[in-house]
Design a protein around this motif. Structure first.
Motif, PDB file in Angstrom:
ATOM      1  N   THR A  86       0.801  -1.221   0.000  1.00  0.00           N
ATOM      2  CA  THR A  86       0.000   0.000   0.000  1.00  0.00           C
ATOM      3  C   THR A  86       0.835   1.274   0.000  1.00  0.00           C
ATOM      4  O   THR A  86       0.308   2.356  -0.205  1.00  0.00           O
ATOM      5  N   GLY A  87       2.136   1.125   0.284  1.00  0.00           N
ATOM      6  CA  GLY A  87       2.988   2.304   0.361  1.00  0.00           C
ATOM      7  C   GLY A  87       3.343   2.703   1.776  1.00  0.00           C
ATOM      8  O   GLY A  87       4.154   3.601   1.983  1.00  0.00           O
ATOM      9  N   SER A  88       2.738   2.032   2.753  1.00  0.00           N
ATOM     10  CA  SER A  88       3.091   2.317   4.152  1.00  0.00           C
ATOM     11  C   SER A  88       3.096   1.019   4.928  1.00  0.00           C
ATOM     12  O   SER A  88       2.340   0.095   4.623  1.00  0.00           O
ATOM     13  N   VAL A  89       3.946   0.951   5.966  1.00  0.00           N
ATOM     14  CA  VAL A  89       4.021  -0.270   6.751  1.00  0.00           C
ATOM     15  C   VAL A  89       2.725  -0.494   7.520  1.00  0.00           C
ATOM     16  O   VAL A  89       2.270  -1.638   7.656  1.00  0.00           O
ATOM     17  N   ALA A  90       2.098   0.573   7.985  1.00  0.00           N
ATOM     18  CA  ALA A  90       0.830   0.435   8.711  1.00  0.00           C
ATOM     19  C   ALA A  90      -0.251  -0.126   7.789  1.00  0.00           C
ATOM     20  O   ALA A  90      -1.010  -1.029   8.165  1.00  0.00           O
ATOM     21  N   GLY A  91      -0.322   0.413   6.567  1.00  0.00           N
ATOM     22  CA  GLY A  91      -1.313  -0.059   5.611  1.00  0.00           C
ATOM     23  C   GLY A  91      -1.066  -1.496   5.204  1.00  0.00           C
ATOM     24  O   GLY A  91      -2.005  -2.298   5.106  1.00  0.00           O
ATOM     25  N   ASP A  92       0.211  -1.843   4.981  1.00  0.00           N
ATOM     26  CA  ASP A  92       0.542  -3.216   4.586  1.00  0.00           C
ATOM     27  C   ASP A  92       0.223  -4.202   5.698  1.00  0.00           C
ATOM     28  O   ASP A  92      -0.330  -5.274   5.445  1.00  0.00           O
ATOM     29  N   LEU A  93       0.591  -3.852   6.933  1.00  0.00           N
ATOM     30  CA  LEU A  93       0.309  -4.741   8.055  1.00  0.00           C
ATOM     31  C   LEU A  93      -1.193  -4.938   8.236  1.00  0.00           C
ATOM     32  O   LEU A  93      -1.664  -6.049   8.488  1.00  0.00           O
ATOM     33  N   ARG A  94      -1.942  -3.867   8.096  1.00  0.00           N
ATOM     34  CA  ARG A  94      -3.394  -3.969   8.267  1.00  0.00           C
ATOM     35  C   ARG A  94      -4.008  -4.880   7.193  1.00  0.00           C
ATOM     36  O   ARG A  94      -4.820  -5.746   7.493  1.00  0.00           O
ATOM     37  N   GLU A  95      -3.591  -4.677   5.936  1.00  0.00           N
ATOM     38  CA  GLU A  95      -4.125  -5.504   4.856  1.00  0.00           C
ATOM     39  C   GLU A  95      -3.741  -6.970   5.045  1.00  0.00           C
ATOM     40  O   GLU A  95      -4.558  -7.872   4.826  1.00  0.00           O
ATOM     41  N   PHE A  96      -2.493  -7.203   5.452  1.00  0.00           N
ATOM     42  CA  PHE A  96      -2.063  -8.584   5.681  1.00  0.00           C
ATOM     43  C   PHE A  96      -2.875  -9.226   6.796  1.00  0.00           C
ATOM     44  O   PHE A  96      -3.368 -10.350   6.654  1.00  0.00           O
ATOM     45  N   LEU A  97      -3.026  -8.524   7.915  1.00  0.00           N
ATOM     46  CA  LEU A  97      -3.734  -9.091   9.061  1.00  0.00           C
ATOM     47  C   LEU A  97      -5.210  -9.330   8.747  1.00  0.00           C
ATOM     48  O   LEU A  97      -5.783 -10.335   9.168  1.00  0.00           O
ATOM     49  N   LEU A  98      -5.821  -8.409   8.018  1.00  0.00           N
ATOM     50  CA  LEU A  98      -7.227  -8.602   7.639  1.00  0.00           C
ATOM     51  C   LEU A  98      -7.376  -9.810   6.713  1.00  0.00           C
ATOM     52  O   LEU A  98      -8.314 -10.606   6.848  1.00  0.00           O
ATOM     53  N   GLY A  99      -6.448  -9.955   5.764  1.00  0.00           N
ATOM     54  CA  GLY A  99      -6.487 -11.096   4.857  1.00  0.00           C
ATOM     55  C   GLY A  99      -6.271 -12.407   5.597  1.00  0.00           C
ATOM     56  O   GLY A  99      -6.955 -13.403   5.336  1.00  0.00           O
ATOM     57  N   GLY A 152      12.084   4.416   5.837  1.00  0.00           N
ATOM     58  CA  GLY A 152      12.365   5.186   7.043  1.00  0.00           C
ATOM     59  C   GLY A 152      11.194   5.271   8.003  1.00  0.00           C
ATOM     60  O   GLY A 152      11.178   6.134   8.891  1.00  0.00           O
ATOM     61  N   GLU A 153      10.228   4.366   7.876  1.00  0.00           N
ATOM     62  CA  GLU A 153       9.058   4.387   8.761  1.00  0.00           C
ATOM     63  C   GLU A 153       9.294   3.648  10.073  1.00  0.00           C
ATOM     64  O   GLU A 153       8.495   3.771  10.997  1.00  0.00           O
ATOM     65  N   ILE A 154      10.342   2.873  10.130  1.00  0.00           N
ATOM     66  CA  ILE A 154      10.582   1.998  11.273  1.00  0.00           C
ATOM     67  C   ILE A 154      11.896   2.361  11.948  1.00  0.00           C
ATOM     68  O   ILE A 154      12.898   2.625  11.286  1.00  0.00           O
ATOM     69  N   ASN A 155      11.899   2.352  13.258  1.00  0.00           N
ATOM     70  CA  ASN A 155      13.128   2.530  14.036  1.00  0.00           C
ATOM     71  C   ASN A 155      14.097   1.402  13.699  1.00  0.00           C
ATOM     72  O   ASN A 155      13.721   0.230  13.727  1.00  0.00           O
ATOM     73  N   GLU A 192      -2.481  -0.648  16.606  1.00  0.00           N
ATOM     74  CA  GLU A 192      -2.277   0.624  17.317  1.00  0.00           C
ATOM     75  C   GLU A 192      -1.657   0.440  18.696  1.00  0.00           C
ATOM     76  O   GLU A 192      -0.860   1.266  19.136  1.00  0.00           O
ATOM     77  N   GLN A 193      -2.018  -0.666  19.381  1.00  0.00           N
ATOM     78  CA  GLN A 193      -1.573  -0.835  20.758  1.00  0.00           C
ATOM     79  C   GLN A 193      -0.340  -1.726  20.913  1.00  0.00           C
ATOM     80  O   GLN A 193       0.317  -1.673  21.957  1.00  0.00           O
ATOM     81  N   ALA A 194      -0.038  -2.529  19.905  1.00  0.00           N
ATOM     82  CA  ALA A 194       1.081  -3.465  20.052  1.00  0.00           C
ATOM     83  C   ALA A 194       2.117  -3.376  18.935  1.00  0.00           C
ATOM     84  O   ALA A 194       3.281  -3.109  19.210  1.00  0.00           O
ATOM     85  N   LEU A 195       1.709  -3.573  17.702  1.00  0.00           N
ATOM     86  CA  LEU A 195       2.682  -3.716  16.625  1.00  0.00           C
ATOM     87  C   LEU A 195       3.368  -2.408  16.250  1.00  0.00           C
ATOM     88  O   LEU A 195       4.596  -2.319  16.217  1.00  0.00           O
ATOM     89  N   LEU A 196       2.565  -1.379  15.973  1.00  0.00           N
ATOM     90  CA  LEU A 196       3.169  -0.110  15.539  1.00  0.00           C
ATOM     91  C   LEU A 196       4.014   0.540  16.638  1.00  0.00           C
ATOM     92  O   LEU A 196       5.104   1.067  16.328  1.00  0.00           O
ATOM     93  N   PRO A 197       3.587   0.509  17.917  1.00  0.00           N
ATOM     94  CA  PRO A 197       4.468   1.058  18.956  1.00  0.00           C
ATOM     95  C   PRO A 197       5.817   0.337  19.033  1.00  0.00           C
ATOM     96  O   PRO A 197       6.847   0.971  19.317  1.00  0.00           O
ATOM     97  N   LEU A 198       5.845  -0.962  18.761  1.00  0.00           N
ATOM     98  CA  LEU A 198       7.111  -1.686  18.783  1.00  0.00           C
ATOM     99  C   LEU A 198       8.026  -1.269  17.631  1.00  0.00           C
ATOM    100  O   LEU A 198       9.245  -1.419  17.723  1.00  0.00           O
ATOM    101  N   LEU A 199       7.431  -0.763  16.567  1.00  0.00           N
ATOM    102  CA  LEU A 199       8.223  -0.390  15.382  1.00  0.00           C
ATOM    103  C   LEU A 199       8.745   1.042  15.454  1.00  0.00           C
ATOM    104  O   LEU A 199       9.615   1.412  14.669  1.00  0.00           O
ATOM    105  N   ASN A 200       8.215   1.839  16.369  1.00  0.00           N
ATOM    106  CA  ASN A 200       8.614   3.265  16.458  1.00  0.00           C
ATOM    107  C   ASN A 200       9.780   3.476  17.420  1.00  0.00           C
ATOM    108  O   ASN A 200      10.073   2.652  18.241  1.00  0.00           O
TER     109      ASN A 200
END
Length: 200
Positions: A86-99, A152-155, A192-200
């Motif tokens: 999708t162009g963003s890690v948040a969007g890609d993770l969401r699409e993967f998890l929903l699928g 550069g979206e991830i620490n 929002e509460q687990a995955l993305l905070p670990l990546l920042n």
């Protein structure tokens, strides 16, 4: 005649070309039978009867029950969980998890539960499952995270391995143990509460 022998020696399929629609029908029958009786009780005879096919038809395609089950799972997941970009890690993770959630809670969900439940008792199946199905899903998640890192979206010190583990394990935990819904609201909460905070 000589040319057909040469083809066999070179590793090409024997006989008529495989019918992809027939393969799909056999895989569908495999999932249905496994959902009903589990992996250990699944037989080639039961799959053949469900698919209205001869047992020889199955053995021409897959040499063993193990090969049939693993191929069935891999083919199903490759179609059910396309790799997002999708162009963003948040969007890609969401699409993967929903699928992945749709896959687990869809028609194949019971078969998936039956299969995973057998892994501690079937070492050969467990090894094949890890080397194919699990490796494929982990690889897809790894590529999503690597693309995010390149943008550069991830620490750069983020625990990517832990994020990979949590993403799939949390959905499987809900499916197999708690029975709570695996829906878009839960996927968003997980992100929002687990995955993305670990990546920042």
């Amino acid at each position: 005649m000589h040319s057909s022998r040469a083809k066999e020696a070179g590793g090409a399929p024997r006989g008529r070309p495989r019918d992809a629609s027939r393969d799909d029908a056999l895989r569908k029958a495999t999932l249905e039978v496994m959902a009903e009786v589990g992996y250990r009780a699944l037989t080639m005879d039961a799959v053949a009867a469900r698919a209205k096919a001869g047992k020889a038809t199955i053995y021409r395609r897959w040499e063993s029950k193990l090969e049939l089950v693993i191929d069935t799972c891999n083919e199903l997941v490759s179609r059910s969980v396309p790799e997002p970009d999708t162009g963003s890690v948040a969007g890609d993770l969401r699409e993967f998890l929903l699928g992945y959630a749709d896959f687990l809670t869809g028609p194949s969900g019971k078969a998936a539960q039956a299969l995973v439940g057998e892994l501690p008792h079937e070492p050969e199946l467990a090894t094949a499952f890890r080397d194919s199905f699990l490796t494929g899903q982990r690889g897809m998640l790894r590529r999503i995270l690597e693309r995010g890192a390149e943008r550069g979206e991830i620490n750069r010190h983020a625990p990517l391995g832990m994020v990979n583990e949590l993403a799939g394990a949390t959905l499987t935990y809900r499916l197999m143990l708690t029975g709570e819904p695996i829906d878009a609201a839960f996927v968003d909460k997980l992100l929002e509460q687990a995955l993305l905070p670990l990546l920042n």
